[in-house]
Design a protein around this motif. Structure first.
Motif: not given
Length: 142
Positions: A4, A7, A72, A75, A77, A80, A116-117, A139-142
């Motif tokens: 994972t 961000y 993918t 990241v 996921d 995401a 958070n992208t 991408v949207r990160l954790a």
């Protein structure tokens, strides 16, 4: 890859690990079956050359998918991925031999947004030629 990416740990300039994806004629046949795209330029050398191509070429969407895969995988996921766009700039020519072609893909974080992208610029080349232009993924990160 199941790591994972957080961000907080990503900065503008962060590079994604470069990947090389092989493309053989067999891969084109399999992709044609999965996608339903049986255009002869993707499997028949005579037809490809008759329309001015140097040889059989890979499906554009297959090339696009390979470039997206680097994101993918990085990241961890596929869900995401928020946005993805490319412009095709040259075909991936796939010779009829045991090696085929390859697509080398790299990426770099170009922008961090407040939601958070991150925006990733991608580069995809085959045989030294840039095959995708203006390729970006958000991408949207954790």
């Amino acid at each position: 890859m199941t790591a994972t990416v957080r961000y907080a740990d990503v900065e503008v300039g962060t590079e994604l690990p470069e990947q090389t994806y092989p493309v053989r004629r067999l891969d084109l046949v399999r992709y044609a079956g999965a996608s339903g795209d049986f255009n002869e330029i993707h499997w028949n050398e005579r037809v490809a050359k008759s329309v001015g191509l140097p040889d059989v070429i890979a499906h554009g969407m297959l090339t696009m998918a390979q470039a997206g895969r680097i994101v993918t995988d990085w990241v961890g996921d596929p869900g995401a991925l928020v946005e993805y766009s490319v412009r095709f700039s040259a075909p991936v020519v796939v010779p009829d031999d045991d090696t085929g072609a390859s697509v080398e893909v790299s990426g770099v974080v170009k922008e961090k947004r407040d939601d958070n992208t991150v925006v990733i610029a991608l580069t995809a080349r085959s045989n030294g030629v840039k095959v995708l232009a203006r390729s970006t993924a958000v991408v949207r990160l954790a």
